[in-house]
Design a protein around this motif. Structure first.
Motif, PDB file in Angstrom:
ATOM      1  N   LEU A 126      19.000  32.623 -17.105  1.00 32.75           N
ATOM      2  CA  LEU A 126      19.231  32.483 -18.545  1.00 32.75           C
ATOM      3  C   LEU A 126      18.775  31.131 -19.061  1.00 32.75           C
ATOM      4  O   LEU A 126      18.802  30.886 -20.251  1.00 32.75           O
ATOM      5  CB  LEU A 126      20.727  32.672 -18.849  1.00 32.75           C
ATOM      6  N   ASP A 127      18.448  30.254 -18.144  1.00 31.21           N
ATOM      7  CA  ASP A 127      18.021  28.920 -18.558  1.00 31.21           C
ATOM      8  C   ASP A 127      16.588  29.013 -19.083  1.00 31.21           C
ATOM      9  O   ASP A 127      15.667  29.291 -18.320  1.00 31.21           O
ATOM     10  CB  ASP A 127      18.087  27.979 -17.360  1.00 31.21           C
ATOM     11  N   PRO A 186      22.284  29.199 -36.951  1.00 31.28           N
ATOM     12  CA  PRO A 186      22.107  27.749 -37.130  1.00 31.28           C
ATOM     13  C   PRO A 186      22.263  26.950 -35.847  1.00 31.28           C
ATOM     14  O   PRO A 186      21.500  26.011 -35.605  1.00 31.28           O
ATOM     15  CB  PRO A 186      23.206  27.392 -38.140  1.00 31.28           C
ATOM     16  N   GLU A 187      23.233  27.303 -35.029  1.00 29.37           N
ATOM     17  CA  GLU A 187      23.433  26.525 -33.796  1.00 29.37           C
ATOM     18  C   GLU A 187      22.226  26.668 -32.863  1.00 29.37           C
ATOM     19  O   GLU A 187      21.769  25.688 -32.266  1.00 29.37           O
ATOM     20  CB  GLU A 187      24.704  26.972 -33.068  1.00 29.37           C
ATOM     21  N   LEU A 188      21.704  27.873 -32.784  1.00 33.67           N
ATOM     22  CA  LEU A 188      20.531  28.109 -31.940  1.00 33.67           C
ATOM     23  C   LEU A 188      19.332  27.342 -32.491  1.00 33.67           C
ATOM     24  O   LEU A 188      18.586  26.691 -31.743  1.00 33.67           O
ATOM     25  CB  LEU A 188      20.242  29.615 -31.873  1.00 33.67           C
ATOM     26  N   ASP A 189      19.172  27.407 -33.801  1.00 34.96           N
ATOM     27  CA  ASP A 189      18.068  26.690 -34.442  1.00 34.96           C
ATOM     28  C   ASP A 189      18.180  25.184 -34.154  1.00 34.96           C
ATOM     29  O   ASP A 189      17.183  24.529 -33.824  1.00 34.96           O
ATOM     30  CB  ASP A 189      18.112  26.936 -35.954  1.00 34.96           C
ATOM     31  N   LEU A 216      22.227  26.624 -24.989  1.00 33.77           N
ATOM     32  CA  LEU A 216      21.012  27.251 -25.516  1.00 33.77           C
ATOM     33  C   LEU A 216      20.701  28.535 -24.751  1.00 33.77           C
ATOM     34  O   LEU A 216      20.373  29.573 -25.350  1.00 33.77           O
ATOM     35  CB  LEU A 216      19.827  26.282 -25.409  1.00 33.77           C
ATOM     36  N   ALA A 217      20.831  28.464 -23.437  1.00 33.94           N
ATOM     37  CA  ALA A 217      20.554  29.654 -22.626  1.00 33.94           C
ATOM     38  C   ALA A 217      21.494  30.793 -23.004  1.00 33.94           C
ATOM     39  O   ALA A 217      21.072  31.955 -23.105  1.00 33.94           O
ATOM     40  CB  ALA A 217      20.691  29.307 -21.151  1.00 33.94           C
ATOM     41  N   ALA A 218      22.751  30.463 -23.221  1.00 35.22           N
ATOM     42  CA  ALA A 218      23.719  31.498 -23.580  1.00 35.22           C
ATOM     43  C   ALA A 218      23.369  32.120 -24.936  1.00 35.22           C
ATOM     44  O   ALA A 218      23.438  33.345 -25.110  1.00 35.22           O
ATOM     45  CB  ALA A 218      25.124  30.900 -23.620  1.00 35.22           C
ATOM     46  N   LEU A 219      22.992  31.275 -25.886  1.00 30.81           N
ATOM     47  CA  LEU A 219      22.632  31.790 -27.212  1.00 30.81           C
ATOM     48  C   LEU A 219      21.356  32.633 -27.149  1.00 30.81           C
ATOM     49  O   LEU A 219      21.240  33.657 -27.833  1.00 30.81           O
ATOM     50  CB  LEU A 219      22.457  30.631 -28.201  1.00 30.81           C
ATOM     51  N   LEU A 220      20.401  32.201 -26.342  1.00 32.52           N
ATOM     52  CA  LEU A 220      19.154  32.966 -26.234  1.00 32.52           C
ATOM     53  C   LEU A 220      19.394  34.336 -25.600  1.00 32.52           C
ATOM     54  O   LEU A 220      18.704  35.301 -25.910  1.00 32.52           O
ATOM     55  CB  LEU A 220      18.121  32.184 -25.435  1.00 32.52           C
ATOM     56  N   ALA A 221      20.387  34.380 -24.713  1.00 38.59           N
ATOM     57  CA  ALA A 221      20.712  35.673 -24.102  1.00 38.59           C
ATOM     58  C   ALA A 221      21.226  36.647 -25.172  1.00 38.59           C
ATOM     59  O   ALA A 221      21.014  37.857 -25.071  1.00 38.59           O
ATOM     60  CB  ALA A 221      21.752  35.484 -23.016  1.00 38.59           C
ATOM     61  N   GLU A 222      21.878  36.092 -26.183  1.00 38.10           N
ATOM     62  CA  GLU A 222      22.380  36.935 -27.275  1.00 38.10           C
ATOM     63  C   GLU A 222      21.279  37.256 -28.287  1.00 38.10           C
ATOM     64  O   GLU A 222      21.409  38.198 -29.061  1.00 38.10           O
ATOM     65  CB  GLU A 222      23.527  36.222 -28.005  1.00 38.10           C
ATOM     66  N   HIS A 223      20.235  36.435 -28.292  1.00 36.41           N
ATOM     67  CA  HIS A 223      19.142  36.607 -29.275  1.00 36.41           C
ATOM     68  C   HIS A 223      17.799  36.564 -28.537  1.00 36.41           C
ATOM     69  O   HIS A 223      17.026  35.600 -28.669  1.00 36.41           O
ATOM     70  CB  HIS A 223      19.211  35.508 -30.332  1.00 36.41           C
ATOM     71  N   VAL A 235      11.271  30.918 -28.383  1.00 33.57           N
ATOM     72  CA  VAL A 235      11.895  29.695 -27.864  1.00 33.57           C
ATOM     73  C   VAL A 235      10.984  28.476 -27.965  1.00 33.57           C
ATOM     74  O   VAL A 235      11.451  27.343 -27.896  1.00 33.57           O
ATOM     75  CB  VAL A 235      12.351  29.871 -26.396  1.00 33.57           C
ATOM     76  N   GLU A 236       9.696  28.675 -28.120  1.00 29.52           N
ATOM     77  CA  GLU A 236       8.777  27.532 -28.131  1.00 29.52           C
ATOM     78  C   GLU A 236       8.258  27.194 -29.526  1.00 29.52           C
ATOM     79  O   GLU A 236       7.434  26.301 -29.675  1.00 29.52           O
ATOM     80  CB  GLU A 236       7.589  27.801 -27.203  1.00 29.52           C
TER      81      GLU A 236
END
Lengths: 212, 82
Positions: free
Chosen positions: A4-5, B4-7, B26-33, B38-39
């Motif tokens: 997940l990283d 907003p937090e992810l941004d 960030l990894a946790a939020l990206l897993a949800e979205h 990401v780049e």
């Protein structure tokens, strides 16, 4: 690796690309990174001439003219060679791809060091600089004009904070110290400024589509 | 729309990098979205860097030789795989 990283994922993708002899048909006129990805040894050697000055300039600006900066440049090039297969000419220039990878690696290194080294001062008027001098001059000069116009539309605080973070690699705490702004304000300026720039530049072109 | 937090975390990663705990968040939020690019901010930061600075500088003496040696080692790796 934590799957997940996101950073680890990117690194893993880079490693997965690795050096390869794809056997793809490439010619001397193809972009250097495309030829590197196809296993062209001469293209590996050409990378230094084509991008060495750019990568060194980013490293020196953020890390100073130090052994750390030299190590960072070597690290960037090894990553470039290994991840050359991720470069898509249809989504951006090689220079943009190289700069993205270089910034990521060098920012990581600055952060690992926990402090900045003997970096050079900002130019007195970075927004009025003569602009880029890379192989992609025409394209970059257009980009420079767009970026400068967009930066000029930012609030003063946002522009100052972004110049110090983007160009100098200063941490938010260091920007707060040098500008006498509260840390929370610095963070807000950085985030709102970059989001605003993203909106402004998206109106002219879509920089977010230029993907490494 | 990006939360907003992810941004904010993506902006921070593009400008000043993330602390380990921030990277985990960030990894946790990206897993949800998973559809978030990401780049995107890193590419924007690089474009601005090039546009506003974008100059090349001569490599210091010695670094060029180091890069040459690293290139030859990489080419040897390529050859070994061929």
């Amino acid at each position: 690796m934590n799957p997940l990283d996101p950073i680890a994922r990117i690194r893993a993708a880079d490693r997965a690309v690795g050096p390869s002899r794809s056997g793809d048909c490439v010619s001397a006129g193809d972009p250097i990174l495309v030829r590197v990805a196809a296993g062209d040894g001469s293209a590996v050697r050409e990378c230094q001439d084509a991008f060495g000055g750019l990568v060194w300039s980013i490293a020196r600006r953020m890390l100073g003219a130090t052994a750390e900066a030299e190590d960072a440049v070597q690290e960037v090039f090894i990553e470039l060679w290994r991840s050359a297969g991720r470069y898509d000419p249809g989504r951006g220039t090689e220079v943009q791809f190289v700069a993205t990878i270089a910034r990521r690696r060098i920012i990581d290194r600055v952060r690992r060091l926990g402090r900045r080294l003997d970096a050079d001062p900002l130019p007195e008027a970075p927004l009025e600089d003569d602009g880029p001098s890379s192989a992609d001059n025409v394209e970059l000069n257009d980009a420079a004009q767009r970026a400068r116009a967009a930066m000029a539309e930012l609030a003063d605080g946002q522009r100052t904070v972004l110049e110090l973070t983007l160009l100098k690699g200063l941490s938010h705490s260091e920007v707060a110290k040098s500008t006498n702004l509260p840390l929370g304000t610095v963070k807000t300026h950085a985030r709102r400024g970059l989001i605003k720039l993203r909106e402004l530049l998206a109106d002219v072109a879509d920089p977010l589509a230029d993907a490494p | 729309m990006t939360p907003p937090e992810l941004d904010s975390l993506l902006v921070d990663r593009a400008t000043v990098g993330l602390a380990p705990e921030e990277a985990e968040r960030l990894a946790a939020l990206l897993a949800e979205h998973p559809d978030v690019d990401v780049e995107a901010y890193e590419r924007l930061a690089a474009e601005l860097d090039l546009a506003l600075w974008g100059r090349e500088e001569r490599l210091p003496e010695g670094l060029g030789a180091r890069l040459d040696a690293a290139a030859e080692a990489f080419i040897a790796e390529l050859d070994a795989q061929a």
